[in-house]
Design a protein around this motif. Structure first.
Motif, mmCIF file in Angstrom:
data_model
loop_
_atom_site.group_PDB
_atom_site.id
_atom_site.type_symbol
_atom_site.label_atom_id
_atom_site.label_comp_id
_atom_site.label_asym_id
_atom_site.label_seq_id
_atom_site.Cartn_x
_atom_site.Cartn_y
_atom_site.Cartn_z
ATOM 1 N N VAL A 1 -7.622 -7.413 2.044
ATOM 2 C CA VAL A 1 -6.187 -7.688 2.172
ATOM 3 C C VAL A 1 -5.764 -8.799 1.214
ATOM 4 O O VAL A 1 -4.748 -8.696 0.509
ATOM 5 C CB VAL A 1 -5.833 -8.057 3.630
ATOM 6 N N LEU B 1 -0.723 -3.064 4.589
ATOM 7 C CA LEU B 1 -0.271 -3.121 5.984
ATOM 8 C C LEU B 1 -1.158 -2.357 6.970
ATOM 9 O O LEU B 1 -1.385 -2.838 8.090
ATOM 10 C CB LEU B 1 1.178 -2.632 6.081
ATOM 11 N N PRO B 2 -1.702 -1.170 6.632
ATOM 12 C CA PRO B 2 -2.495 -0.443 7.634
ATOM 13 C C PRO B 2 -3.923 -0.952 7.820
ATOM 14 O O PRO B 2 -4.602 -0.501 8.751
ATOM 15 C CB PRO B 2 -2.526 0.999 7.089
ATOM 16 N N ALA C 1 2.333 -2.684 -0.514
ATOM 17 C CA ALA C 1 2.674 -2.752 0.910
ATOM 18 C C ALA C 1 2.029 -1.605 1.687
ATOM 19 O O ALA C 1 1.501 -1.792 2.791
ATOM 20 C CB ALA C 1 4.188 -2.732 1.078
#
Length: 468
Positions: free
Chosen positions: A112, A208-209, A204
């Protein structure tokens, strides 16, 4: 048995992994879906890096195609060192979370952070910045990917159930790519020419997941390696272990098949935007067609699972590789403005997209069983790590070879109009390169001999050994 194999045989006892031999029943669909969603983090980032990042970084930050090709090639070579190391360390890890989950959890946090820098870069990006970020990005990807695929291969010992597991993962990959590739398509529609909007949108969709899908996968199935007893063993350097695994002839052929198949996909992906935008002359179609191809692929995975159940994995793999070779060679016929033919070939490509990778991963789980029966050593993560090296090399080589090659013929994405020679080079590399690679992939798996009957016998012998 070679000296390397003798050394490996001393690493661990011959006790099978607790769950690896026992999970022969059909996995619950809901939990399998939850586990498969983690594949979105593994695959969602790879096509944007290979397809869109070179063009965006070239146009927005002035980094030449030759430099970008060298950067991406070096990064993937880096992966050839980190993947076996991660696989070896993962197989040796002991923790309350098990071998697989502890690596996936740590890798996801690092993943991330690095993708935030890669897709939301600061002003004035330099080649050195890109090298540093990609180095750690691919390391974090290895920390997720290698344990995850090893864990997936241990969920079931059933020949067809393993294909079902990889089919669900292929569908999850398609959904991830759909969400990621939707962003540049929407950017082309509502913000034409805004390359940074494309970059941020893809970032994004990738970032995000990650944490939610990791938590779902952890909930879905236990990591059976938690229960594996600690065994005193001889110390073997990871390079020696990796070399021993690579000496396996069947693994080498499957690994090479994955290399050339992924090379074909990567070559097609690296040049897709350039082909549609400059050769066909329809830049507004590029993002949409690429997205459409993967939507088709989402629905095709169950079809290839069904074919593999009837004909066997390696025969289904040969069929899809021959089909993809024909489709790619057919792209030679696509000229300026020829959207109907390009659309038809895109549909055909989508129907076979990803099926080769899906079937090869299912075949690798069978190879891992045969290896464990023959050596008495569970080296599932190591096998998947060596396999991953071929996949990453297959992604890197197209960027490292194709971009400098078309640049050598005079192609420049910053020019409004390129020379006929440059456009012909783009068209031929885009079509004939993947076509030839898919033909080689089909030839490599032609002699694969672990069919359903043999795999059942292997599992029976492993169960008998566990009962002794």
């Amino acid at each position: 048995m070679s000296p390397d194999m003798d050394a490996l045989a001393n690493i661990e006892s011959a006790v099978p992994e607790p769950g690896a031999a026992a999970a022969d029943d059909k996995q619950p669909t809901g939990r399998l879906i939850a586990h498969s969603l983690l594949n979105t983090a593994v695959t969602g980032v790879q096509l944007p890096i290979g397809v869109y990042l070179p063009a965006i970084y070239a146009q927005q930050y002035g980094i030449s195609l030759t430099v970008l090709g060298a950067i991406f090639l070096v990064e993937r070579i880096w992966g050839t060192a980190t993947d076996p190391l991660v696989g070896w360390l993962c197989d040796k890890t002991r923790s309350r979370l098990g071998r697989r989950k502890v690596w996936i959890g740590a890798g996801s946090v690092l993943f991330v952070a690095m993708n935030a820098l890669l897709f939301f870069p600061p002003a004035g990006v330099t080649p050195a910045f890109l090298v540093a970020v990609l180095l750690v990005t691919f390391l974090s990807l290895s920390m997720i990917q290698i344990p995850y695929y090893a864990w997936s291969g241990e969920l079931s010992g059933d020949y067809h159930e393993r294909t079902r597991i990889t089919a669900y993962q292929t569908i999850a990959s398609g959904l991830a790519l759909f969400s990621v590739l939707l962003m540049p398509t929407l950017a082309d529609r509502f913000y034409p020419g805004d390359q940074m909007m494309k970059l941020h949108g893809m970032g994004a969709a990738i970032i995000l997941p990650v944490i939610p899908t990791v938590l779902l996968a952890f909930w879905a199935f236990p990591d059976h390696s938690v229960a594996t007893p600690r065994v005193k063993a001889a110390k073997v350097p990871w390079r020696q272990a990796s070399r021993a695994v690579r000496s396996e002839k069947v693994l080498f052929r499957v690994m090479t098949a994955d290399l050339v198949i992924t090379f074909a996909q990567g070559l097609r992906g690296a040049l897709f935007v350039f082909f549609v935008s400059f050769v066909v002359g329809k830049p507004e179609w590029a993002g949409g067609l690429f997205l459409f191809q993967f939507v088709i692929g989402i629905f095709a995975a169950p079809i290839w699972q069904w074919i593999a159940r009837i004909k066997g994995k390696h025969r289904a793999l040969i069929a899809t590789e021959l089909g993809q070779a024909a489709v790619n060679i057919g792209l030679v016929l696509v000229g300026a403005g020829d959207i109907p033919l390009l659309l038809a070939l895109t549909v055909a490509q989508g129907l076979m997209q990803g099926s080769g990778n899906m079937l090869l991963r299912a075949m690798l789980a069978d190879i891992a069983d045969e290896y464990r029966l023959r050596t008495g050593v569970n080296r599932t993560a190591m096998l998947f790590s060596v396999f991953s090296v071929s996949g990453k090399a297959g992604v890197a080589l197209p960027v490292g070879i194709a971009l400098p090659l078309i640049a050598w013929f005079g192609f420049d994405p910053k020019l409004a109009a390129n020379t006929p020679t440059a456009l012909t080079a783009v068209a031929l590399v885009f079509s004939l390169g993947p076509g030839l690679a898919h033909l080689i992939g089909a030839a490599l798996v032609r002699s694969f001999d672990i069919d359903e009957d043999r795999q059942v016998k292997i599992r029976e012998e492993l169960a008998m050994r566990a009962a002794d």
